[in-house]
Design a protein around this motif. Structure first.
Motif, PDB file in Angstrom:
ATOM      1  N   GLY A 155      65.354  55.270  14.848  1.00  0.00           N
ATOM      2  CA  GLY A 155      64.542  56.076  15.656  1.00  0.00           C
ATOM      3  C   GLY A 155      64.452  55.372  17.038  1.00  0.00           C
ATOM      4  N   ASP A 182      76.019  55.856  15.545  1.00  0.00           N
ATOM      5  CA  ASP A 182      75.176  53.930  14.699  1.00  0.00           C
ATOM      6  C   ASP A 182      76.611  53.181  14.616  1.00  0.00           C
ATOM      7  OD1 ASP A 182      73.101  55.581  14.181  1.00  0.00           O
ATOM      8  OD2 ASP A 182      73.222  56.595  12.739  1.00  0.00           O
ATOM      9  N   SER A 186      71.105  67.421   5.091  1.00  0.00           N
ATOM     10  CA  SER A 186      71.551  67.946   6.599  1.00  0.00           C
ATOM     11  C   SER A 186      70.688  69.013   6.387  1.00  0.00           C
ATOM     12  CB  SER A 186      73.189  67.537   6.993  1.00  0.00           C
ATOM     13  OG  SER A 186      72.477  66.221   7.034  1.00  0.00           O
ATOM     14  N   LEU A 242      67.733  69.816   6.203  1.00  0.00           N
ATOM     15  CA  LEU A 242      66.974  69.687   7.211  1.00  0.00           C
ATOM     16  C   LEU A 242      67.133  70.643   7.921  1.00  0.00           C
ATOM     17  CD1 LEU A 242      65.220  67.746   8.952  1.00  0.00           C
ATOM     18  CD2 LEU A 242      67.326  66.058   9.495  1.00  0.00           C
ATOM     19  N   ASP A 281      72.444  69.906  13.581  1.00  0.00           N
ATOM     20  CA  ASP A 281      72.913  68.609  12.436  1.00  0.00           C
ATOM     21  C   ASP A 281      72.010  67.999  13.245  1.00  0.00           C
ATOM     22  OD1 ASP A 281      73.183  66.567  10.766  1.00  0.00           O
ATOM     23  OD2 ASP A 281      75.819  67.127  11.182  1.00  0.00           O
ATOM     24  N   ASN A 328      69.704  65.299  13.386  1.00  0.00           N
ATOM     25  CA  ASN A 328      69.582  63.884  12.589  1.00  0.00           C
ATOM     26  C   ASN A 328      71.007  62.854  13.173  1.00  0.00           C
ATOM     27  OD1 ASN A 328      68.268  61.517  12.201  1.00  0.00           O
ATOM     28  ND2 ASN A 328      68.690  60.424  10.209  1.00  0.00           N
ATOM     29  N   PRO A 363      73.865  61.109  14.449  1.00  0.00           N
ATOM     30  CA  PRO A 363      73.847  60.159  15.110  1.00  0.00           C
ATOM     31  C   PRO A 363      75.041  60.277  16.269  1.00  0.00           C
ATOM     32  CG  PRO A 363      75.495  59.017  13.586  1.00  0.00           C
ATOM     33  CD  PRO A 363      74.265  60.587  13.431  1.00  0.00           C
ATOM     34  N   LEU A 399      61.506  59.076  12.603  1.00  0.00           N
ATOM     35  CA  LEU A 399      63.085  60.084  12.998  1.00  0.00           C
ATOM     36  C   LEU A 399      62.467  60.227  14.398  1.00  0.00           C
ATOM     37  CD1 LEU A 399      63.286  61.267   9.256  1.00  0.00           C
ATOM     38  CD2 LEU A 399      64.787  59.342  10.338  1.00  0.00           C
ATOM     39  N   ASN A 428      65.103  60.833  16.356  1.00  0.00           N
ATOM     40  CA  ASN A 428      66.090  61.455  16.823  1.00  0.00           C
ATOM     41  C   ASN A 428      66.152  62.474  16.874  1.00  0.00           C
ATOM     42  OD1 ASN A 428      68.398  59.686  18.517  1.00  0.00           O
ATOM     43  ND2 ASN A 428      69.302  59.017  17.295  1.00  0.00           N
ATOM     44  N   VAL A 429      65.432  63.668  15.300  1.00  0.00           N
ATOM     45  CA  VAL A 429      65.154  64.515  15.377  1.00  0.00           C
ATOM     46  C   VAL A 429      64.458  64.681  15.669  1.00  0.00           C
ATOM     47  CG1 VAL A 429      64.222  66.185  13.022  1.00  0.00           C
ATOM     48  CG2 VAL A 429      65.445  63.921  12.613  1.00  0.00           C
ATOM     49  N   LEU A 487      57.784  64.130   8.411  1.00  0.00           N
ATOM     50  CA  LEU A 487      58.347  64.086   9.445  1.00  0.00           C
ATOM     51  C   LEU A 487      57.870  65.748   9.476  1.00  0.00           C
ATOM     52  CD1 LEU A 487      61.013  64.191  11.747  1.00  0.00           C
ATOM     53  CD2 LEU A 487      62.140  65.539   9.784  1.00  0.00           C
TER      54      LEU A 487
END
Length: 254
Positions: free
Chosen positions: A87, A109, A149, A152, A166, A168, A170, A192, A194-195, A238
Motif C-alpha cells: 500500500g 499489480d 472482497s 470488506l 471493490d 482493494n 489494484p 492497506l 489502497n483501501v 484495517l
C-alpha cells in the motif's frame, strides 16, 4: 525526480499517464506483466511511462526490471527502496506521478492478475470522471478471495457508511491532482493504504466515480500481500486504522 530526468530530453513535456506497479518478490511474473502492458498502453496513450517501484525484493525482481529497461528505455522507470509494504509503495507511486506532472495515474499489480485488455475502456472515461475503478466480476484466484472482497465492502458500508464496490482492487485510473490531498491524509504506517484511499475518495462528494467490470486472472508465482490465514487480524487492524484516520481528518478540519 522531474519530467526532464524521466524523459531524458531537456524541456520535455510531462507524461500524460504514469502507470504505477509495486513490485515485491515477483521474479516469475514481472517480465510477463511489462511485456504485455507496454504494447497495450502504446495503442491508447502515446505519452506514458511505467513506474516500477521495487519494494525491497529479495529475489531477482530488480535484476529482471533492469534488464527490461534496456529494452524499453525511458518507457520504464525503476525505483528501488527498502520494504515498506504494498500500500505504501502505491502511495509513493501516486505522489511521484504528481511530482512528474502527469494528468493521470493508473495502478496495477506485478503478479499478472491485471489484464490489459480492459485498459482501453478505462482510458475512454478519463475525462468524464475523476476515478475509474475495476470491479472484479470474475476471479481465477479462488472463491475465497471473492468472499473476502464482499466482506470488506460490507464492513466499510456498515462501519463507516462508505460504499466501495471493490475497495482493494489494484486496477484503478485516477486524475492525479484529485488524489493528492487524500494521499497526504493516509498515515505512513497504514498497511492497506489502497483501501484507505478508496474510502477517502468515496467520502469526498466532489469526486466522481465510474466502475468497469473486469476479469481477474490467477496470480503467476509469488505470494499475495494479505494471506488468507491472516485475514481476520488484518480486518481488525484495517477497521482501527480507518477509524483513526477519519478521526484525525475531522480534527484537522475543525
Amino acid at each position: 525526480m522531474n519530467s526532464d530526468l524521466i524523459a531524458g530530453v531537456p524541456g520535455a513535456l510531462p507524461p500524460e499517464l504514469v502507470v504505477v506497479i509495486p513490485v515485491y518478490n515477483e521474479q516469475d511474473a514481472i517480465q510477463k506483466v511489462i511485456l504485455e502492458w507496454i504494447p497495450a498502453l502504446e495503442k491508447c496513450c502515446p505519452n506514458f511511462l511505467v513506474l516500477a517501484i521495487d519494494d525491497g525484493s529479495r529475489d531477482n525482481s530488480l535484476v529482471i526490471l533492469r534488464q527490461l529497461q534496456t529494452q524499453f528505455g525511458q518507457r520504464l522507470v525503476i525505483v528501488s527502496r527498502p520494504n515498506r509494504g504494498h500500500g505504501q509503495t502505491c502511495l509513493e507511486g501516486y505522489q511521484r506521478a504528481g511530482e512528474l506532472g502527469a494528468r493521470f495515474v493508473l495502478q496495477i499489480d506485478s503478479d499478472w492478475q491485471c489484464d490489459p485488455q480492459y485498459f482501453a475502456a478505462f482510458w475512454q472515461l478519463r475525462n468524464e470522471t475523476m476515478v475509474v475503478s475495476g470491479i472484479r466480476k470474475s476471479r481465477d484466484d479462488g472463491w475465497k478471495r471473492t468472499v473476502i472482497s464482499k466482506i470488506l465492502r460490507t464492513m466499510l458500508l456498515l462501519a463507516f457508511r462508505v460504499d466501495c464496490p471493490d475497495a482493494n482492487v489494484p486496477y484503478r485510473l485516477m486524475q492525479t491532482d484529485i488524489i493528492q490531498t487524500a494521499i497526504r491524509q493516509i498515515p505512513s504506517d497504514f498497511h492497506l493504504a489502497n483501501v484507505a484511499l478508496a474510502v477517502l475518495l468515496r467520502r469526498n462528494k466532489s469526486v466522481t466515480h465510474a466502475y468497469i467490470p473486469i476479469g481477474f486472472r490467477e496470480r503467476y508465482g509469488g505470494e499475495p500481500s494479505v494471506k488468507l490465514p491472516l485475514f481476520g487480524r488484518k480486518a481488525i487492524e484495517l477497521y482501527r486504522n480507518i477509524q483513526q484516520m477519519l478521526t484525525n481528518q475531522k480534527k484537522s478540519i475543525s
